[in-house]
Design an enzyme around this catalytic site. Structure first.
Site, short mmCIF file in Angstrom:
data_model
loop_
_atom_site.label_atom_id
_atom_site.label_comp_id
_atom_site.label_asym_id
_atom_site.label_seq_id
_atom_site.Cartn_x
_atom_site.Cartn_y
_atom_site.Cartn_z
N GLY A 138 34.28 39.24 35.94
CA GLY A 138 33.91 38.05 36.71
C GLY A 138 33.74 38.44 38.17
O GLY A 138 32.66 38.84 38.60
N SER A 139 34.85 38.42 38.92
CA SER A 139 34.80 38.87 40.32
C SER A 139 34.38 40.35 40.36
O SER A 139 33.63 40.77 41.24
CB SER A 139 36.16 38.71 40.99
OG SER A 139 36.61 37.39 40.86
N GLN A 284 46.70 4.79 63.09
CA GLN A 284 46.35 6.08 63.72
C GLN A 284 46.44 7.24 62.73
O GLN A 284 45.70 8.22 62.85
CB GLN A 284 47.24 6.33 64.94
CG GLN A 284 46.86 5.44 66.11
CD GLN A 284 47.57 5.81 67.39
OE1 GLN A 284 48.57 6.53 67.37
NE2 GLN A 284 47.07 5.33 68.51
N GLY A 344 44.33 5.51 47.26
CA GLY A 344 45.53 5.18 46.49
C GLY A 344 45.24 5.30 45.00
O GLY A 344 44.52 6.21 44.57
N GLY A 345 45.78 4.36 44.22
CA GLY A 345 45.61 4.40 42.76
C GLY A 345 44.16 4.44 42.33
O GLY A 345 43.78 5.14 41.38
N GLU A 368 29.98 31.98 41.94
CA GLU A 368 29.18 32.74 42.93
C GLU A 368 30.07 33.43 43.96
O GLU A 368 29.76 33.48 45.14
CB GLU A 368 28.10 31.85 43.57
CG GLU A 368 27.05 31.46 42.55
CD GLU A 368 25.83 30.82 43.16
OE1 GLU A 368 25.39 31.26 44.23
OE2 GLU A 368 25.30 29.87 42.53
N SER A 371 36.65 32.21 46.69
CA SER A 371 36.93 32.23 48.13
C SER A 371 37.51 33.57 48.58
O SER A 371 37.16 34.09 49.65
CB SER A 371 37.91 31.10 48.48
OG SER A 371 37.27 29.86 48.29
C1 LIG Z 1 31.64 25.98 36.33
C2 LIG Z 1 31.27 27.43 36.38
C3 LIG Z 1 29.94 27.81 36.26
C4 LIG Z 1 29.59 29.17 36.26
N1 LIG Z 1 28.28 29.52 36.09
C5 LIG Z 1 27.97 30.85 36.00
C6 LIG Z 1 26.63 31.25 35.72
O1 LIG Z 1 25.70 30.42 35.60
N2 LIG Z 1 26.35 32.58 35.58
C7 LIG Z 1 27.33 33.53 35.70
O2 LIG Z 1 27.01 34.71 35.56
N3 LIG Z 1 28.62 33.19 35.97
C8 LIG Z 1 28.96 31.87 36.12
N4 LIG Z 1 30.26 31.50 36.38
C9 LIG Z 1 31.28 32.53 36.45
C10 LIG Z 1 31.87 32.74 37.83
O3 LIG Z 1 30.97 33.40 38.65
C11 LIG Z 1 33.21 33.47 37.64
O4 LIG Z 1 34.11 32.56 37.06
C12 LIG Z 1 33.76 33.99 38.95
O5 LIG Z 1 32.99 35.08 39.41
C13 LIG Z 1 35.22 34.43 38.80
O6 LIG Z 1 35.34 35.31 37.72
P1 LIG Z 1 36.51 35.07 36.63
O7 LIG Z 1 36.42 33.68 36.15
O8 LIG Z 1 36.44 36.17 35.64
O9 LIG Z 1 37.84 35.20 37.46
P2 LIG Z 1 38.54 36.55 37.93
O10 LIG Z 1 37.55 37.56 38.32
O11 LIG Z 1 39.58 36.89 36.90
O12 LIG Z 1 39.27 36.04 39.24
C14 LIG Z 1 40.36 35.10 39.17
C15 LIG Z 1 40.78 34.77 40.57
O13 LIG Z 1 41.30 35.93 41.19
C16 LIG Z 1 41.14 35.82 42.59
N5 LIG Z 1 40.53 37.06 43.08
C17 LIG Z 1 39.36 37.61 42.71
N6 LIG Z 1 39.15 38.76 43.36
C18 LIG Z 1 40.23 38.93 44.16
C19 LIG Z 1 40.65 39.95 45.07
N7 LIG Z 1 39.88 41.03 45.30
N8 LIG Z 1 41.85 39.82 45.70
C20 LIG Z 1 42.63 38.75 45.46
N9 LIG Z 1 42.29 37.76 44.63
C21 LIG Z 1 41.14 37.86 43.98
C22 LIG Z 1 40.28 34.59 42.86
O14 LIG Z 1 41.09 33.50 43.25
C23 LIG Z 1 39.68 34.30 41.50
O15 LIG Z 1 39.38 32.94 41.33
C24 LIG Z 1 30.62 30.14 36.41
C25 LIG Z 1 31.95 29.75 36.55
C26 LIG Z 1 32.28 28.42 36.53
C27 LIG Z 1 33.74 28.04 36.67
#
Ligand SMILES: Cc1cc2nc3c(=O)[nH]c(=O)nc-3n(C[C@H](O)[C@H](O)[C@H](O)COP(=O)(O)OP(=O)(O)OC[C@H]3O[C@@H](n4cnc5c(N)ncnc54)[C@H](O)[C@@H]3O)c2cc1C
Length: 385
Positions: A138-139, A284, A344-345, A368, A371
């Site tokens: 993913g990441s 406020q 609220g609720g 994408e 954070s």
């Molecule tokens: C609703 C939705 C739609 C999506 N659509 C698409 C799509 O159309 N095409 C596609 O290819 N992908 C898509 N994705 C996938 C998305 O890009 C991945 O979920 C994202 O890149 C995170 O990968 P992961 O879920 O494997 O989480 P992981 O890679 O396991 O990461 C988990 C968490 O670890 C933390 N993290 C990551 N890197 C680091 C770091 N270096 N240091 C510290 N913390 C870190 C972050 O908080 C992250 O959320 C979609 C995801 C969602 C939720």
């Protein structure tokens, strides 16, 4: 009604102001915020509607192929996403995915690829998807395992992709797979895979917090003509990053749209909700909250339109787009949470406008590039300098 002073900022040109005004009028008449019961049908209908009305022309590049410009106008993309998100999350999703799903074709497609796909994407006649993520990648995109092996005039694809937006309804997918020219990120290529390709299956549909079509895909000896490869062999990571560089700023814009809607709802509610002999807005504590919401939105909007403007000047925006996405999505989450609190609720009742926004915003801080990934990109760019 949202404060639209930002439209007068120097980042935008008269044509952008006109575009926003026309789209806002169109969206008021044609789309509604409700989460759909049949999300696939709703999404298909929105793509067709957005195509017929001409908005999707801004999601692709190339006037020859029905695009609004020869290079994607990032500021137009951002204004469209912001405006649609303010009206309805699914409409923003439908628009954004046409752009993201076909972005690699706009940027790297051969003339034949562009002619085959882009006009249909722009007219809303073909639905696009972008398939990069995998269960174990993913990441860490470079850990991808899905592989494509060249065999004569074709490639044979094996593996899986997950979290793929439009998975199940898309007509084609831009799929990234390991082709092995070099280890890690340098051994990946990008391909266009048609939904009906033998060996390609939707293995699982995934339900998420704010409903939209999403799926896990599998490829089992799926044969793709070599002419469907986008860019050079081994350059797929570059193709993916260049596509994301265009669309990352637009995620910030969508977050802004959600945040502006939440602020509008909160303001209207605070003005009329009676308590302790006055209105919620008279306190406020409420005013401090409203001030913080509005200031956060303006700060995020400045970063977003700065990045969009800078890209439209032909400059690199890796750091600026990351700053915009990080700030806008995190700020929008806080603004929406504050709006829910003020209601609220009512704020947690299913399908209340702020409850919908609370669900819409969450995944923008993850996809994408989460954070944390944006923070690393910003620091990497600074340390490189
Ligand atoms: C609703 C939705 C739609 C999506 N659509 C698409 C799509 O159309 N095409 C596609 O290819 N992908 C898509 N994705 C996938 C998305 O890009 C991945 O979920 C994202 O890149 C995170 O990968 P992961 O879920 O494997 O989480 P992981 O890679 O396991 O990461 C988990 C968490 O670890 C933390 N993290 C990551 N890197 C680091 C770091 N270096 N240091 C510290 N913390 C870190 C972050 O908080 C992250 O959320 C979609 C995801 C969602 C939720």
């Amino acid at each position: 009604m949202s404060d639209k002073n930002y439209l007068n900022w120097p980042f935008l040109e008269p044509r952008h102001r006109l575009l926003e005004q026309e789209l806002d009028n169109w969206a008021t008449q044609h789309i509604a915020q409700e989460h759909a019961h049949d999300v696939d049908a709703a999404c298909r209908a929105l793509v067709a509607q957005l195509g017929q009305a001409g908005w999707l022309a801004h999601a692709i590049a190339g006037t020859r192929h029905g695009g609004g410009a020869d290079v994607i106008d990032t500021r137009a993309l951002c204004l469209i996403r912001e405006t649609l998100a303010r009206h309805a999350g699914l409409a923003d999703f439908a628009f954004a995915m046409q752009g993201l799903g076909s972005g690699a074709i706009s940027l790297f497609g051969s003339d034949a690829n562009r002619e085959t796909y882009l006009p249909r994407v722009a007219r809303g006649e073909a639905i696009a998807a972008f398939a990069l993520s995998e269960p174990q990648a993913g990441s860490d995109v470079a850990a991808m395992q899905c592989a494509a092996v060249q065999d004569g005039d074709s490639y044979v694809l094996n593996g899986e992709k997950t979290w793929i937006s439009n998975g199940g309804i898309a007509d084609f997918y831009v799929v990234f797979a390991r082709t092995g020219e070099a280890p890690g990120a340098r051994g990946i290529s990008a391909f266009i895979v048609e939904a009906g390709a033998p060996g390609f299956e939707i293995a699982e549909r995934i339900n998420v917090i704010a409903p939209h079509p999403l799926a896990r895909l599998t490829f089992n000896n799926c044969r793709i003509p070599a002419a469907q490869r986008l860019g050079e062999a081994g350059q797929g990571f570059k193709v993916a990053m260049a596509t994301l560089d265009v669309f990352r700023t637009s995620v910030a814009a969508a977050a802004l749209g959600f945040a502006r809607r939440a602020l509008d709802e909160a303001l209207a509610h605070a003005r009329q909700r009676k308590m302790f002999g006055q209105t919620l807005a008279d306190f406020q504590l409420t005013q401090a909250k409203l001030a913080q919401m509005a200031t956060g939105i303006d700060a995020a909007a400045l970063l977003t339109y700065r990045a969009a403007w800078q890209r439209d000047q032909g400059q690199n925006v890796t750091k600026e787009a990351a700053m915009a996405k990080l700030t806008a999505t995190e700020t929008a989450q806080q603004v929406i949470d504050a709006a829910v609190q003020m209601f609220g609720g009512l704020g947690v009742v299913s399908e209340h406008p702020v409850e919908r926004l609370y669900r819409e915003i969450r995944s923008l801080r993850i996809y994408e590039g989460a954070s944390e990934v944006q923070q690393l990109i910003i620091a990497r760019e600074m340390l490189r300098a």
